[in-house]
Design an enzyme around this catalytic site. Structure first.
Site, short mmCIF file in Angstrom:
data_model
loop_
_atom_site.label_atom_id
_atom_site.label_comp_id
_atom_site.label_asym_id
_atom_site.label_seq_id
_atom_site.Cartn_x
_atom_site.Cartn_y
_atom_site.Cartn_z
N LYS A 185 -17.80 -6.49 7.82
CA LYS A 185 -16.57 -7.26 8.05
C LYS A 185 -16.12 -7.13 9.50
CE LYS A 185 -13.76 -7.34 3.81
NZ LYS A 185 -12.54 -6.76 3.26
N ARG A 224 -1.82 -5.88 -8.53
CA ARG A 224 -0.57 -6.62 -8.29
C ARG A 224 -0.32 -7.65 -9.36
NH1 ARG A 224 -2.83 -8.20 -2.55
NH2 ARG A 224 -4.56 -8.36 -4.01
N SER A 255 -2.95 -7.77 2.78
CA SER A 255 -3.25 -7.62 4.22
C SER A 255 -3.74 -8.95 4.80
CB SER A 255 -4.34 -6.56 4.43
OG SER A 255 -3.89 -5.31 4.00
N HIS A 302 0.85 -1.20 0.00
CA HIS A 302 0.00 0.00 0.00
C HIS A 302 0.88 1.25 0.00
CE1 HIS A 302 -3.11 -2.63 2.29
NE2 HIS A 302 -3.61 -2.41 1.08
O1 PNS Z 1 -9.24 -3.01 0.41
P1 PNS Z 1 -10.40 -3.49 -0.41
O2 PNS Z 1 -11.28 -4.36 0.43
O3 PNS Z 1 -9.97 -4.14 -1.67
O4 PNS Z 1 -11.26 -2.19 -0.85
C1 PNS Z 1 -12.50 -2.33 -1.48
C2 PNS Z 1 -13.21 -0.97 -1.62
C3 PNS Z 1 -13.20 -0.19 -0.31
C4 PNS Z 1 -12.51 -0.15 -2.67
C5 PNS Z 1 -14.67 -1.26 -2.09
O5 PNS Z 1 -15.23 -2.23 -1.27
C6 PNS Z 1 -15.57 -0.03 -2.07
O6 PNS Z 1 -15.39 0.88 -2.85
N1 PNS Z 1 -16.53 0.02 -1.12
C7 PNS Z 1 -17.43 1.15 -0.94
C8 PNS Z 1 -18.85 0.82 -1.36
C9 PNS Z 1 -19.03 0.96 -2.85
O7 PNS Z 1 -18.88 2.02 -3.42
N2 PNS Z 1 -19.37 -0.17 -3.50
C10 PNS Z 1 -19.57 -0.22 -4.93
C11 PNS Z 1 -18.28 -0.57 -5.67
S1 PNS Z 1 -18.50 -0.72 -7.39
#
Ligand code: PNS
Length: 160
Positions: free
Chosen positions: A43, A92, A130, A19
Site C-alpha cells: 500500500k 462499526r 481513515s 480507533h
Molecule cells: O486497518 P486495516 O487495514 O483494516 O487492518 C487490516 C489488518 C492489518 C488487520 C490485516 O491486513 C492483517 O492482519 N494483516 C497482516 C497479514 C495477515 O495476517 N494476513 C492474514 C489475515 S487472515
C-alpha cells in the site's frame, strides 16, 4: 487467571477518534493492549510508518497499559511472539462484519489458541474511517472531531 494481552492491529493511516474510542474500551478490559501498526509494502500510505507510530504514541500516552508497535508478516505469528491471546477488532456496522468474520476465522484456522474479540465504537463514530478522513482532508473539507488535534494539524500540512 494470567494477565491478558490483546493486539489491536491496523494501518492507522491516520489514527481516528473511532480507533481511539476502541483503544480506550480495550484498556478497560485487557491488562495490556498492543496497537500493532502493519508495515504494508503493497500500500502507498498517506503517512509514513514512523509518522503513524509517532501520532499513535502521542495520543495513547495517557494509557499506561497501551504500547504502540510495528509488525509485518502474519498477524497471528506476531501475536504469538508478543504472547497475546486476543486480537481486538472494531466493528462499526454490519458491512464490516463479513470481512472481519473471514479474517477472524482464517486467523483461528492458522492459530486456534488466539481469539478475536470484536468491540463496537461509540455510534458517533460508526461512519468514520481513515480512508474518508484522508479524502475529506485532501479535498479541503472539515475534519474537526473526526481525528485527534495532533492528527488534524498533520493532515492539514500534509495535504497543503
Ligand atoms: O486497518 P486495516 O487495514 O483494516 O487492518 C487490516 C489488518 C492489518 C488487520 C490485516 O491486513 C492483517 O492482519 N494483516 C497482516 C497479514 C495477515 O495476517 N494476513 C492474514 C489475515 S487472515
Amino acid at each position: 487467571m494470567p494477565p491478558v494481552t490483546a493486539i489491536y492491529p491496523g494501518s492507522f493511516d491516520p489514527v481516528t477518534n473511532g480507533h481511539l474510542d476502541l483503544i480506550e474500551r480495550g484498556t478497560k478490559i485487557f491488562d495490556r493492549l498492543i496497537v500493532g501498526v502493519l508495515r504494508n509494502l503493497e500500500k502507498e500510505p498517506l503517512f509514513t510508518l514512523d509518522e503513524r507510530v509517532e501520532m499513535l504514541r502521542e495520543v495513547t500516552r495517557k494509557w499506561p497499559n497501551v504500547e504502540v508497535d510495528i509488525f509485518d508478516g502474519l498477524l497471528v505469528d506476531y501475536a504469538r511472539r508478543r504472547k497475546a491471546r486476543v486480537i481486538l477488532r472494531g466493528i462499526r456496522a454490519i458491512s464490516d462484519y463479513e470481512y472481519e468474520l473471514q479474517m477472524a476465522l482464517m486467523n483461528r484456522k492458522i492459530e486456534p489458541q488466539i481469539e478475536t474479540v470484536f468491540m463496537m465504537p461509540a455510534e458517533t463514530y460508526s461512519y468514520l474511517s481513515s480512508r474518508l478522513v484522508r479524502e475529506i482532508a485532501r479535498l479541503g473539507g472539515p475534519i474537526q472531531g473526526l481525528v485527534p488535534a495532533v492528527v488534524e494539524q498533520r493532515l492539514r500540512t500534509k495535504v497543503l
